[in-house]
Each structure stands twice: as structure tokens, then as C-alpha cells.
Scaffold this active site. Structure first.
Site, short mmCIF file in Angstrom:
data_model
loop_
_atom_site.label_atom_id
_atom_site.label_comp_id
_atom_site.label_asym_id
_atom_site.label_seq_id
_atom_site.Cartn_x
_atom_site.Cartn_y
_atom_site.Cartn_z
N GLN A 17 -0.81 -13.57 17.89
CA GLN A 17 -1.71 -14.33 17.02
C GLN A 17 -1.08 -14.50 15.65
O GLN A 17 -0.05 -13.91 15.34
CB GLN A 17 -3.05 -13.62 16.88
CG GLN A 17 -2.97 -12.27 16.21
CD GLN A 17 -4.32 -11.56 16.14
OE1 GLN A 17 -5.22 -11.79 16.94
NE2 GLN A 17 -4.47 -10.67 15.15
N ASP A 38 3.89 -8.48 22.25
CA ASP A 38 2.69 -8.09 21.51
C ASP A 38 2.12 -6.83 22.15
O ASP A 38 2.35 -6.58 23.35
CB ASP A 38 1.63 -9.20 21.53
CG ASP A 38 0.58 -9.02 20.44
OD1 ASP A 38 0.78 -9.53 19.33
OD2 ASP A 38 -0.43 -8.33 20.70
N ARG A 146 -4.16 -3.48 -2.65
CA ARG A 146 -3.09 -3.60 -1.67
C ARG A 146 -2.04 -2.51 -1.92
O ARG A 146 -0.85 -2.75 -1.80
CB ARG A 146 -2.43 -4.99 -1.75
CG ARG A 146 -3.30 -6.14 -1.32
CD ARG A 146 -3.62 -6.07 0.18
NE ARG A 146 -4.45 -7.20 0.60
CZ ARG A 146 -5.77 -7.20 0.57
NH1 ARG A 146 -6.42 -6.12 0.16
NH2 ARG A 146 -6.45 -8.26 0.98
N TYR A 149 -0.12 -1.31 1.41
CA TYR A 149 0.41 -2.54 2.01
C TYR A 149 1.52 -3.11 1.13
O TYR A 149 2.61 -3.43 1.61
CB TYR A 149 -0.70 -3.57 2.17
CG TYR A 149 -0.23 -4.90 2.70
CD1 TYR A 149 0.14 -5.03 4.04
CD2 TYR A 149 -0.16 -6.03 1.89
CE1 TYR A 149 0.57 -6.26 4.55
CE2 TYR A 149 0.27 -7.25 2.38
CZ TYR A 149 0.63 -7.36 3.71
OH TYR A 149 1.06 -8.57 4.20
N LYS A 153 5.60 -3.57 1.97
CA LYS A 153 6.27 -4.87 1.93
C LYS A 153 7.42 -4.88 0.92
O LYS A 153 8.42 -5.59 1.12
CB LYS A 153 5.26 -5.98 1.63
CG LYS A 153 4.26 -6.20 2.75
CD LYS A 153 4.94 -6.49 4.08
CE LYS A 153 3.97 -6.78 5.20
NZ LYS A 153 4.62 -7.12 6.47
N SER A 186 -6.26 -11.97 11.27
CA SER A 186 -6.24 -10.81 10.38
C SER A 186 -7.04 -11.08 9.11
O SER A 186 -7.80 -10.22 8.64
CB SER A 186 -4.79 -10.46 10.03
OG SER A 186 -4.74 -9.46 9.03
N ARG A 212 -7.29 -17.35 -5.43
CA ARG A 212 -6.08 -16.70 -5.91
C ARG A 212 -4.82 -17.50 -5.55
O ARG A 212 -3.72 -17.12 -5.93
CB ARG A 212 -5.98 -15.27 -5.40
CG ARG A 212 -5.60 -15.10 -3.96
CD ARG A 212 -5.59 -13.63 -3.57
NE ARG A 212 -4.97 -13.41 -2.26
CZ ARG A 212 -4.84 -12.22 -1.68
NH1 ARG A 212 -5.31 -11.14 -2.30
NH2 ARG A 212 -4.26 -12.10 -0.51
#
Length: 252
Positions: A17, A38, A146, A149, A153, A186, A212
Site C-alpha cells: 500500500q 509485504d 515526530r 520517527y 529518518k 497510513s 502544513r
């Protein structure tokens, strides 16, 4: 222009996805032989003209076993797209050690696993193109809630640049795509979670995400996939160790 990836073999994680799915489909459309993976095999069933496999990207054993099978059957991939990821929401105050460990395992170590499994064969085959999905969050700018996360990243960018520097003379190009806010399953899940948490309507929470984006709208997975096609193709042969921002102006 079609057939830009004709004759190339591509391996894609998290192709069920969102961004991973769009990248796998775009690679198919451009003539690549795509191995799409997946955790949930059912999500891959209608991905036509691709070889599909269930894969837990958090399992070193599973990644190594599938890599050996793919290399034996198709040869070393020319393209490796690392798309598996998880968006943890919250600051350090909401980030447990389990949250930290899970986020790094899926967002960073899954890439390490596929790279370890495939890169030796890719190098023997003359190189290829590695595409890592990073994010604007953390790697290029800070975004609220975040914490882990963004940290993962940022690590993806470091991994990308280190890999590119190590193998720049051996024909292996390694780049990262940093998406802005992309419409995906997501994102829908995060909107639903935030709406409940903030006692707001899903429509208002979605608008917060749109607001944003300087461009005034969400991006699409297909827009990210278009960048991935260029990185996978010979058109980007002089491009390595870079971050491609497809972010609706978030980093301008």
C-alpha cells in the site's frame, strides 16, 4: 516515455500500500521485472505483472532467505527500493523504549537487512540503484510529535550517504527520497487517531495536515513513485548520495 526500466530487476519492500505500492506499480509500468514484498501477502494479490512474496522486513532470517531465492531465480537486482516504515506519533514524553526499538528496527534496520542481503550480489553484477524512503520529518526539518520517527529518518539519511560514499566507484548509487505529507492508508490511520485524541473531526485533522504543506494540498504516492522511477533509471546515473525532496515546498 515508457520502458525506462526495461530489462531491470527491482526488489521493493512494503509494496502492499501507499508509497511502496505506487513505486512497485510504477516500476512494472516502466518495464522492470518487479519482486514486490509485504508483511501482508493479501495486499499484493492484485499487483499485476509482479512476483509477490510475503516478507517480514524485521526478520534477518526471512530477508536473507528471500534474497537468496530471488538472486538464484532472477539474478542480482538492479534496483532495491526500501519502503518499509512506521510513523510513531508523539514527543519524547510519549516514546517508550519499546516504541524506540520498534521504530528503529522497522525504519532503519530493515534497510540494513536488505542491503546486507543484496548488495554483495549487486556489486558483483556491476552495481545498481538503491532507493531509501526517508522523510522531510527529522532528516530535513523538525516537526511536532515526530520525535522517534524523525530520529529514524535522520538515520536513514546517514545510512544513505555512508553507503553512497563506500561504493561510488563500484557502480552502486544510493539515494533517499524525502516525501512531505502523502495521502496514504497510513495517513488515514493517523488522522483517525488524532481526531480521537484531540476530540476534533477527521475533516479538521486532515486540514491540519494540508495546512502544513505550502503547496496547499497533500502529495500522492504516484508523485513519489515518479521520483523513484528517475532514481532507478539510467537517467540519474550521475546522481548518488543525495536526498530528493518531494515535499510540496515544506523545505523551501
Amino acid at each position: 516515455m515508457a520502458g525506462r526500466l526495461k530489462g531491470k530487476v527491482a526488489f521493493v519492500t512494503a509494496a502492499g500500500q501507499g508509497i511502496g505500492r505506487a513505486i512497485a506499480q510504477a516500476f512494472v509500468n516502466e518495464g522492470a521485472k518487479v519482486i514486490a514484498t509485504d508483511l501482508d501477502l493479501a495486499k499484493l494479490k492484485d499487483l499485476k505483472k509482479a512476483k509477490i512474496y510475503a516478507l517480514d522486513a524485521r526478520s534477518t532470517e526471512a530477508v536473507n532467505a528471500l534474497a537468496a531465492k530471488v538472486i538464484k531465480e532472477f539474478g542480482a537486482p538492479d534496483i532495491l527500493a526500501n519502503c518499509a516504515g512506521y510513523v510513531h506519533q508523539g514527543s519524547i514524553l510519549e516514546c517508550s523504549e519499546d516504541d524506540w526499538d520498534f521504530s528503529f528496527d522497522l525504519n532503519v534496520k530493515s534497510m540494513h537487512r536488505t542491503l546486507r542481503a543484496f548488495v554483495p550480489a549487486m556489486l558483483k553484477n556491476g552495481g545498481g540503484s538503491v532507493i531509501n524512503i526517508a522523510s522531510v520529518a527529522g532528516s530535513l526539518r523538525g516537526l511536532p510529535n515526530r520525535y522517534v520517527y524523525g530520529t529514524t529518518k535522520a538515520a536513514v539519511i546517514g545510512l544513505t550517504k555512508a553507503m553512497a560514499a563506500d561504493f561510488v566507484r563500484q557502480g552502486l548509487r544510493v539515494n533517499a527520497i524525502c516525501p512531505g505529507t502523502i495521502q496514504s492508508p497510513s495517513l488515514n490511520e493517523r488522522i483517525a487517531t488524532n481526531a480521537k485524541k484531540l476530540a476534533k473531526s477527521a475533516k479538521d485533522v486532515r486540514q491540519d495536515f494540508i495546512d502544513r504543506q505550502p503547496i496547499g494540498r497533500l502529495g500522492t504516492p504516484e508523485e513519489i513513485a515518479a521520483g523513484a522511477v528517475w532514481l532507478a533509471s539510467d537517467e540519474s546515473s550521475y546522481y548518488t548520495g543525495q536526498t530528493m525532496q518531494i515535499d510540496g515546498g515544506m523545505t523551501t
